[in-house]
Write a protein that holds these residues in place. Structure first.
Motif, PDB file in Angstrom:
ATOM      1  N   PRO A 296     101.896  52.098 -20.586  1.00 45.64           N
ATOM      2  CA  PRO A 296     100.985  51.265 -21.458  1.00 45.64           C
ATOM      3  C   PRO A 296     101.583  49.789 -21.785  1.00 45.64           C
ATOM      4  CG  PRO A 296     102.044  53.053 -22.638  1.00 45.64           C
ATOM      5  CD  PRO A 296     102.364  53.144 -21.442  1.00 45.64           C
ATOM      6  N   LYS A 297     100.674  48.868 -21.633  1.00 47.04           N
ATOM      7  CA  LYS A 297     100.832  47.754 -21.691  1.00 47.04           C
ATOM      8  C   LYS A 297      99.729  46.713 -21.834  1.00 47.04           C
ATOM      9  CE  LYS A 297     101.407  46.441 -16.857  1.00 47.04           C
ATOM     10  NZ  LYS A 297     100.696  47.807 -16.576  1.00 47.04           N
ATOM     11  N   GLY A 298      99.824  45.521 -22.376  1.00 48.73           N
ATOM     12  CA  GLY A 298      98.623  44.548 -22.172  1.00 48.73           C
ATOM     13  C   GLY A 298      98.800  43.216 -22.768  1.00 48.73           C
ATOM     14  N   LYS A 299      98.012  42.285 -22.397  1.00 47.00           N
ATOM     15  CA  LYS A 299      98.321  40.905 -22.691  1.00 47.00           C
ATOM     16  C   LYS A 299      98.271  40.684 -24.184  1.00 47.00           C
ATOM     17  CE  LYS A 299      95.958  36.404 -21.712  1.00 47.00           C
ATOM     18  NZ  LYS A 299      94.913  35.793 -21.064  1.00 47.00           N
ATOM     19  N   LEU A 300      99.249  39.782 -24.603  1.00 49.44           N
ATOM     20  CA  LEU A 300      99.416  39.227 -25.952  1.00 49.44           C
ATOM     21  C   LEU A 300      98.352  38.478 -26.629  1.00 49.44           C
ATOM     22  CD1 LEU A 300     103.242  38.658 -25.981  1.00 49.44           C
ATOM     23  CD2 LEU A 300     102.136  40.638 -26.923  1.00 49.44           C
ATOM     24  N   LYS A 301      97.871  38.542 -27.574  1.00 47.36           N
ATOM     25  CA  LYS A 301      97.114  37.502 -28.247  1.00 47.36           C
ATOM     26  C   LYS A 301      97.840  36.232 -28.586  1.00 47.36           C
ATOM     27  CE  LYS A 301      94.353  41.117 -30.561  1.00 47.36           C
ATOM     28  NZ  LYS A 301      94.149  41.790 -31.975  1.00 47.36           N
ATOM     29  N   LYS A 302      97.151  35.145 -28.835  1.00 42.23           N
ATOM     30  CA  LYS A 302      97.713  33.943 -28.981  1.00 42.23           C
ATOM     31  C   LYS A 302      98.666  33.940 -30.183  1.00 42.23           C
ATOM     32  CE  LYS A 302      96.578  29.002 -29.698  1.00 42.23           C
ATOM     33  NZ  LYS A 302      95.631  27.897 -29.933  1.00 42.23           N
ATOM     34  N   ASP A 303      99.889  33.505 -29.910  1.00 38.05           N
ATOM     35  CA  ASP A 303     101.091  33.532 -30.912  1.00 38.05           C
ATOM     36  C   ASP A 303     101.333  34.842 -31.476  1.00 38.05           C
ATOM     37  OD1 ASP A 303     100.910  30.654 -30.868  1.00 38.05           O
ATOM     38  OD2 ASP A 303      99.356  30.489 -32.296  1.00 38.05           O
ATOM     39  N   GLU A 304     101.050  35.936 -30.958  1.00 40.94           N
ATOM     40  CA  GLU A 304     101.404  37.332 -31.391  1.00 40.94           C
ATOM     41  C   GLU A 304     102.858  37.420 -31.033  1.00 40.94           C
ATOM     42  OE1 GLU A 304      99.211  41.507 -31.180  1.00 40.94           O
ATOM     43  OE2 GLU A 304      99.056  40.536 -29.289  1.00 40.94           O
ATOM     44  N   ASP A 305     103.470  38.404 -31.916  1.00 37.49           N
ATOM     45  CA  ASP A 305     104.740  38.551 -31.603  1.00 37.49           C
ATOM     46  C   ASP A 305     105.007  39.837 -30.630  1.00 37.49           C
ATOM     47  OD1 ASP A 305     108.113  38.928 -32.690  1.00 37.49           O
ATOM     48  OD2 ASP A 305     106.987  40.964 -32.731  1.00 37.49           O
ATOM     49  N   PRO A 306     105.874  39.608 -29.537  1.00 41.86           N
ATOM     50  CA  PRO A 306     105.734  40.632 -28.326  1.00 41.86           C
ATOM     51  C   PRO A 306     106.062  41.917 -29.083  1.00 41.86           C
ATOM     52  CG  PRO A 306     107.189  38.681 -27.830  1.00 41.86           C
ATOM     53  CD  PRO A 306     106.675  38.342 -29.444  1.00 41.86           C
TER      54      PRO A 306
END
Length: 230
Positions: free
Chosen positions: A117-127
């Motif tokens: 499970p994985k996905g794209k980070l939101k803008k400025d989201e902490d990894p």
């Protein structure tokens, strides 16, 4: 930097690093002539220049190179070569997790492949926060964050753009899976707990980058003696 172009591992090393020639099926110099059919097995290229990177990327756009197992590039200027490679792509950022529970590993089945499970980070989201969010959304479970795993970079094409996506990976402990189910809108068909041996077998129907993460966990963290690279 663990880079996968068309799911083929690209390993960049400094010229000063020791390599064992007998481990390679083909060794090339930067000026050596070759065609796509020559690139079989594990290939080592010495004294790689940015021009050679450009040539290989163009070739990999046109040819699948299905018989190429790995490509190791030796260079005097490793950092500069990595930067040049990145400059050929639009960079995207993602995060995900390898979830464990009582010795089991959680795998998802998506688009004909076993995955994590994985996905794209939101803008400025902490990894780390993004990884937790994506895992809980895609599997409908509750997890806690553990140690970091090796990050991976993999390429794909989207809307005519060449994308190189960096995925930050974390070990996660499952807190609650009583309502576990696949997130259908993300094309996930199944979420399954696997014994280490079952997970290793599933890697035959997975991606090279996912294989790297799972094998690293089982061999370096969980200490599974049965992990093999072949």
């Amino acid at each position: 930097m663990n880079v996968f172009i068309n799911d083929i591992p690209i390993i960049i090393k400094k010229t000063s690093e020791k390599v064992y020639k007998h481990r390679y099926d083909l060794i090339l110099g930067p000026e050596d002539e070759f065609i796509s059919k020559d690139l079989v097995g594990d290939v080592l290229v010495r004294d790689v220049t940015p021009a050679f990177i450009d040539r290989m990327l163009r070739l990999m756009e046109v040819k699948k190179l299905k018989k190429l197992t790995s490509l190791t590039l030796m260079t005097k200027k490793k950092k500069a070569l990595i930067l040049h490679l990145k400059d050929q792509f639009k960079i995207a950022k993602a995060a995900g997790g390898l979830v464990v529970k009582e010795g089991l590993v959680l795998m998802i089945y998506r688009l004909g492949k076993w995955d994590l499970p994985k996905g794209k980070l939101k803008k400025d989201e902490d990894p780390a926060e993004g990884a937790l969010r994506e895992v809980e959304e895609e599997c409908n479970i509750k997890v806690s964050l553990g140690d970091k795993l090796p990050s991976t970079w993999h390429s794909y094409a989207y809307n005519g753009n060449k994308i190189l996506k960096k995925t930050n990976w974390y070990i996660m402990q499952c807190l609650d899976d009583t309502l576990m189910k696949p997130q259908a809108e993300e094309y996930i068909e199944e979420v399954r707990w696997m014994q280490p041996q079952e997970a290793l077998k599933a890697l035959d129907e997975s991606y090279a980058s996912i294989s790297l993460v799972v094998r690293h966990y089982l061999s370096e963290v969980a200490g599974a003696a049965t992990v093999s690279n072949k």
